[in-house]
Design a protein around this motif. Structure first.
Motif, mmCIF file in Angstrom:
data_model
loop_
_atom_site.group_PDB
_atom_site.id
_atom_site.type_symbol
_atom_site.label_atom_id
_atom_site.label_comp_id
_atom_site.label_asym_id
_atom_site.label_seq_id
_atom_site.Cartn_x
_atom_site.Cartn_y
_atom_site.Cartn_z
ATOM 1 N N UNK A 112 0.849 -1.192 0.000
ATOM 2 C CA UNK A 112 0.000 0.000 0.000
ATOM 3 C C UNK A 112 0.893 1.255 0.000
ATOM 4 N N UNK A 113 0.587 2.216 -0.883
ATOM 5 C CA UNK A 113 1.428 3.419 -0.941
ATOM 6 C C UNK A 113 1.204 4.259 0.319
ATOM 7 N N UNK A 114 2.166 5.165 0.575
ATOM 8 C CA UNK A 114 2.009 5.999 1.775
ATOM 9 C C UNK A 114 0.793 6.926 1.628
ATOM 10 N N UNK A 115 0.477 7.325 0.378
ATOM 11 C CA UNK A 115 -0.705 8.169 0.171
ATOM 12 C C UNK A 115 -1.973 7.392 0.521
ATOM 13 N N UNK A 116 -2.033 6.151 0.054
ATOM 14 C CA UNK A 116 -3.235 5.346 0.332
ATOM 15 C C UNK A 116 -3.385 5.113 1.839
ATOM 16 N N UNK A 117 -2.258 4.913 2.485
ATOM 17 C CA UNK A 117 -2.283 4.713 3.946
ATOM 18 C C UNK A 117 -2.827 5.974 4.646
ATOM 19 N N UNK A 118 -2.299 7.116 4.213
ATOM 20 C CA UNK A 118 -2.732 8.388 4.820
ATOM 21 C C UNK A 118 -4.220 8.616 4.552
ATOM 22 N N UNK A 119 -4.650 8.289 3.337
ATOM 23 C CA UNK A 119 -6.061 8.471 2.977
ATOM 24 C C UNK A 119 -6.955 7.565 3.827
ATOM 25 N N UNK A 120 -6.540 6.311 4.002
ATOM 26 C CA UNK A 120 -7.366 5.391 4.802
ATOM 27 C C UNK A 120 -7.482 5.880 6.250
ATOM 28 N N UNK A 134 -2.842 15.891 6.867
ATOM 29 C CA UNK A 134 -3.090 14.443 6.960
ATOM 30 C C UNK A 134 -2.104 13.612 6.144
ATOM 31 N N UNK A 135 -0.951 14.217 5.838
ATOM 32 C CA UNK A 135 0.135 13.402 5.304
ATOM 33 C C UNK A 135 0.471 13.581 3.829
ATOM 34 N N UNK A 136 -0.163 14.516 3.121
ATOM 35 C CA UNK A 136 0.206 14.768 1.722
ATOM 36 C C UNK A 136 -0.004 16.254 1.416
ATOM 37 N N UNK A 137 0.934 17.114 1.864
ATOM 38 C CA UNK A 137 0.765 18.556 1.665
ATOM 39 C C UNK A 137 0.449 18.901 0.208
ATOM 40 N N UNK A 138 -0.499 19.819 0.036
ATOM 41 C CA UNK A 138 -0.832 20.274 -1.315
ATOM 42 C C UNK A 138 -1.853 19.406 -2.028
ATOM 43 N N UNK A 139 -2.423 18.434 -1.348
ATOM 44 C CA UNK A 139 -3.418 17.569 -1.997
ATOM 45 C C UNK A 139 -4.712 17.567 -1.190
ATOM 46 N N UNK A 171 -13.907 15.647 -6.090
ATOM 47 C CA UNK A 171 -12.991 16.650 -6.645
ATOM 48 C C UNK A 171 -11.636 16.510 -5.954
ATOM 49 N N UNK A 172 -10.629 16.105 -6.737
ATOM 50 C CA UNK A 172 -9.262 16.015 -6.209
ATOM 51 C C UNK A 172 -8.495 17.218 -6.749
ATOM 52 N N UNK A 173 -7.784 17.907 -5.866
ATOM 53 C CA UNK A 173 -6.997 19.068 -6.308
ATOM 54 C C UNK A 173 -5.566 18.951 -5.779
ATOM 55 N N UNK A 174 -4.620 19.301 -6.654
ATOM 56 C CA UNK A 174 -3.213 19.309 -6.219
ATOM 57 C C UNK A 174 -2.674 20.728 -6.397
ATOM 58 N N UNK A 175 -1.957 21.197 -5.380
ATOM 59 C CA UNK A 175 -1.487 22.586 -5.375
ATOM 60 C C UNK A 175 0.036 22.707 -5.444
ATOM 61 N N UNK A 176 0.762 21.612 -5.163
ATOM 62 C CA UNK A 176 2.229 21.703 -5.172
ATOM 63 C C UNK A 176 2.837 21.056 -6.416
ATOM 64 N N UNK A 187 1.635 17.876 -9.692
ATOM 65 C CA UNK A 187 0.563 16.988 -10.157
ATOM 66 C C UNK A 187 0.621 15.635 -9.456
ATOM 67 N N UNK A 188 -0.521 14.992 -9.331
ATOM 68 C CA UNK A 188 -0.578 13.635 -8.763
ATOM 69 C C UNK A 188 -0.254 12.640 -9.873
#
Ligand SMILES: C[S@@+](CC[C@H](N)C(=O)[O-])C[C@H]1O[C@@H](n2cnc3c(N)ncnc32)[C@H](O)[C@@H]1O
Length: 338
Positions: A1-9, A38-43, A53-58, A60-61
């Motif tokens: 599991x990616x760190x993003x998926x972990x943070x999201x869960x 929550x573990x992914x600045x800018x998302x 709606x997913x937005x990225x500010x730093x 692209x995902x």
């Protein structure tokens, strides 16, 4: 599991109780992932009714991460949300409308409806502006206004798509006036009104803030260094029982500069004067670098100097879908009882 998926869960697990509560209140618009905390600045990932709606500010995902995020959220909510991805990592947080990472499905580009506090709101994946049509961190303030508007005249300043006005109308306000200089934003406000046909109709004033609020407050409309002013609608001096002042961080017009860091007072003073004695002024400051305590003192001092002392001052905090580890959410809201 990616760190993003972990943070999201973890973020989804932390929201279980809140989401049940929001659903029971007729709300299906909320933040599901607040990356900076929550573990992914800018998302960020927000639900707007049928859309995600997913937005990225730093930056692209990655496409795989985006699709995984969509799948994890759909599974957790038991829904098939339409994915909209706005990469805003370019200059001035503008949406990259060429969509190199993910092409929006045509169905997601159709007009949709989201719900908050039992009201219908227009949801549109792409429109001329950059921000979504409803700012989610103001939900608790809209809820307070809905619960406390009965019989009151309400003035919604910097109204944008008139979410606050809609809540006042739903709360039984005797009169609701929405004021903004952007015709397109007020048009969405009118659509929001039409999406809730059971509510009394609202009023809309398309005007720059400065001349409008100064006329309502009984102050002269000042010129800038003797320059001729553009046309502005004429308004009678009057006061409102409940006033909402939620300006952008910075904006310049022919009439003045909105600058929440250097000059909140020129916005606040006339708004205080346009609030009836015994009335309520709710004011906001969404600049992260402004400290709540400093700003609160500034606001109270300004009211005192103006001879409109504040009898009670309460903070309205964003709900827990906007967690803040340091207890300092960017959006600060004060409810002033005059
Ligand atoms: C951050 S939004 C306000 C959010 C809004 N209060 C809400 O409840 O969603 C900023 C709004 O201010 C408006 N605006 C910016 N400068 C203005 C000015 N000088 N006079 C009138 N409206 C202005 C913009 O058109 C935009 O709709």
């Amino acid at each position: 599991m990616s760190s993003l998926d972990q943070a999201l869960r973890a973020a989804l697990a932390a929201r279980e109780t809140l989401l049940a509560q929001l659903h029971s209140q007729g709300t299906d618009c909320y933040r599901l992932f607040h990356g900076s905390q929550e573990g992914a600045p800018g998302l960020t990932a927000d639900r707007y009714g049928p859309q995600l709606l997913v937005q990225s500010f730093h930056h692209p995902v990655e496409r795989d991460d985006l699709l995984q995020l969509h799948a994890t959220i759909n599974q957790a909510l038991g829904l098939e949300l339409q994915l909209v991805y706005n990469d805003r990592s370019g200059s001035n947080s503008r949406i990259d409308r060429s969509d190199p990472v993910y092409q929006i499905e045509p169905a997601a580009l159709e007009d949709q409806i989201g719900h908050e506090w039992g009201l219908n709101y227009r949801v549109r994946a792409r429109h001329p502006g950059q921000d979504p049509l409803l700012f989610l961190d103001l939900r608790n303030t809209r809820g307070w206004i809905k619960a406390h508007s009965a019989g009151k005249s309400v003035l919604n300043l910097f109204a944008y798509t008139c979410g606050v006005g809609l809540c006042a109308a739903a709360g039984g306000a005797s009169e609701v006036v929405n004021l903004d200089f952007a015709e397109g934003n007020l048009e969405v406000g009118k659509e929001n009104g039409a999406l809730n046909p059971q509510l009394p109709t609202m009023q809309f004033i398309q005007s720059d803030y400065f001349p409008a609020i100064r006329q309502l407050a009984g102050l002269p409309v000042s010129t800038r260094r003797g320059q001729k002013l553009p046309h502005y609608p004429r308004l009678e001096q009057r006061q409102f029982d409940l006033v909402l002042l939620d300006p952008p961080a910075w904006a310049k017009s022919a009439f003045g500069t909105v600058d929440l860091l250097r000059d909140y007072q020129s916005l606040l003073k006339p708004a205080l004067l346009a609030t009836a004695k015994g009335g309520t002024l709710i004011c906001c400051n969404n600049l992260a670098r402004v400290e709540l305590e400093d700003w609160r003192q500034q606001v109270l001092r300004c009211a005192e100097k103006l001879g409109r002392p504040v009898r009670d001052c309460q903070v309205i905090r964003p709900a827990d879908d906007f967690p803040s580890r340091d207890g300092k959410p960017p959006l600060k809201t004060l409810r002033l009882q005059l």
